[in-house]
Design an enzyme around this catalytic site. Structure first.
Site, PDB file in Angstrom:
ATOM      1  N   LYS A   1     -13.420 -37.780  11.761  1.00  0.00           N
ATOM      2  CA  LYS A   1     -12.326 -37.121  11.037  1.00  0.00           C
ATOM      3  C   LYS A   1     -11.673 -36.002  11.830  1.00  0.00           C
ATOM      4  CE  LYS A   1     -11.037 -38.454   7.908  1.00  0.00           C
ATOM      5  NZ  LYS A   1     -10.394 -39.602   7.194  1.00  0.00           N
TER       6      LYS A   1
HETATM    7  N1  PMP Z   1     -17.608 -42.399   7.815  1.00  0.00           N
HETATM    8  C1  PMP Z   1     -17.690 -41.119   7.428  1.00  0.00           C
HETATM    9  C2  PMP Z   1     -19.013 -40.430   7.494  1.00  0.00           C
HETATM   10  C3  PMP Z   1     -16.539 -40.465   6.948  1.00  0.00           C
HETATM   11  O1  PMP Z   1     -16.625 -39.190   6.547  1.00  0.00           O
HETATM   12  C4  PMP Z   1     -15.325 -41.169   6.891  1.00  0.00           C
HETATM   13  C5  PMP Z   1     -14.106 -40.490   6.365  1.00  0.00           C
HETATM   14  N2  PMP Z   1     -13.993 -40.464   4.966  1.00  0.00           N
HETATM   15  C6  PMP Z   1     -15.292 -42.517   7.280  1.00  0.00           C
HETATM   16  C7  PMP Z   1     -16.457 -43.090   7.768  1.00  0.00           C
HETATM   17  C8  PMP Z   1     -14.065 -43.391   7.161  1.00  0.00           C
HETATM   18  O2  PMP Z   1     -12.983 -42.993   7.925  1.00  0.00           O
HETATM   19  P1  PMP Z   1     -11.501 -43.205   7.422  1.00  0.00           P
HETATM   20  O3  PMP Z   1     -11.199 -42.090   6.455  1.00  0.00           O
HETATM   21  O4  PMP Z   1     -10.664 -43.112   8.646  1.00  0.00           O
HETATM   22  O5  PMP Z   1     -11.389 -44.522   6.727  1.00  0.00           O
END
Ligand code: PMP
Length: 333
Positions: free
Chosen positions: A46
């Site tokens: 993130k």
């Molecule tokens: N894994 C974790 C631990 C996250 O915090 C996030 C973000 N919400 C994601 C995966 C997924 O990423 P994205 O928001 O880009 O879909």
């Protein structure tokens, strides 16, 4: 990776290593490559979205000196915004559901964020963290609502950086890209970029139980079953960031298999990762098994295991939740 001094923290985001997971790859006869996003300065994928959201707002004039960034987040976006916000002199107000792991609350407070815990209620409820964050931003002077779910700067970050880095480091031999979605920014940005380079690269969504995206990809309907303890992924609606993503298929992964993989990766590969990264690796391995021998599948190692000590790596918590890992090898794949 480019050499030289990075001029500030923003410039240290991204350009993470693409790591082959060697023993798993040998066992499968196919290469599993992990984009090591846990090595970002804020410890997760993130950081990229937070950086792009802040920079886009600065360009648009919606965030200026002395301003406040407000976001509803399961944790990692808040951590990234707080750190990058500190580096630029912005305050951060982080609204977080109270079912997230205690490590994230502690960390957010240490970073100086104004942390507002709210009950973990469905999106349709006005007290869901997403709506609370929007209202706080509206009521706070000089505030930016980061809105990671629908702010396309999130997807742009992955289209302009994560995707090109994966292509640069492993593109020539890539057969598939596999990743879960929380906001969908990572999946959509990377899959769009990779498809533009080579349409034959299969882009497969990994989805936990309790998420509606698996069903959405398979049937076009937003339906779900079960639940998952894995934080940061799985969603019951289609976000603006995910909406136009090229998706070839979806794979559903149980919490049990994600736990088995997390412990396998730690024990056999020396990788201490969070639950979503482990779930991604399970899905990547299953997609790889359907590819010809020697194929390469890339996935995202979203965050590290330090934020998961009280659950994923806590024997008592695992036992209480009937998730104690039992595999001796990779028999669960
Ligand atoms: N894994 C974790 C631990 C996250 O915090 C996030 C973000 N919400 C994601 C995966 C997924 O990423 P994205 O928001 O880009 O879909």
């Amino acid at each position: 990776m480019s050499g030289g001094v990075r001029p500030d923290l923003f410039a240290a985001v991204g350009d993470t290593p693409l790591i082959r997971i060697p023993h798993l790859s040998a066992a499968l006869g196919r290469n599993i490559l992990g984009k090591a996003e846990h090595l970002n300065p804020g410890g997760s994928v993130k950081d990229r979205a937070a950086k792009y959201i802040i920079e886009a707002a600065e360009r648009a004039g919606t965030l200026a000196a002395g301003g406040t960034i407000v976001e509803g987040t399961a944790g990692n976006t808040g951590i990234a915004l707080a750190l990058l916000g500190n580096a630029r002199g912005y305050r951060t107000i982080i609204v977080i559901p109270d079912d997230q792991s205690p490590e994230k609350f502690d960390l957010l407070r240490v970073l100086g964020a104004d942390v507002r815990a709210v009950p973990a209620v469905p999106f349709a409820d006005e007290n869901n963290y997403y709506h609370v964050a929007r209202r706080i931003a509206q009521e706070t002077p000089n505030a930016l609502w980061a809105d990671q779910f629908n702010n396309l700067a999130n997807r742009d970050a992955h289209y302009e950086t994560t995707g090109p880095e994966i292509w640069r480091d492993g593109g020539a031999t890539l057969d598939a890209f596999v990743a879960a979605a929380g906001t969908g920014g990572t999946f959509a940005g990377v899959s769009r970029f990779l498809k533009e380079q080579n349409e034959a690269i299969r882009c497969v969504l990994a989805d936990p139980l309790g998420s509606a995206l698996f069903c959405y990809v398979k049937t076009g309907r937003l339906e779900f079953e079960g639940d998952s303890f894995v934080e940061g992924i799985g969603i019951k609606r289609v976000t603006d960031n995910f909406k136009d993503a090229p998706v070839d298929d979806a794979v559903r992964v149980s919490d049990r298999d994600a736990v088995e993989m997390a412990h396998y990766l730690l024990r056999e590969e020396g990788l201490l990762l969070g639950g979503s990264a482990a779930l991604n690796v399970v899905a990547a391995a299953r997609v790889a098994k359907g590819c010809p021998a020697g194929a390469s599948v890339v996935t995202i190692l979203c965050d590290g295991g330090a934020r998961a000590m009280s659950r994923l790596y806590n024997a008592r918590w695992l036992a209480e939740n009937e998730l104690t890992p039992t595999a001796r090898g990779l028999e669960f794949l």
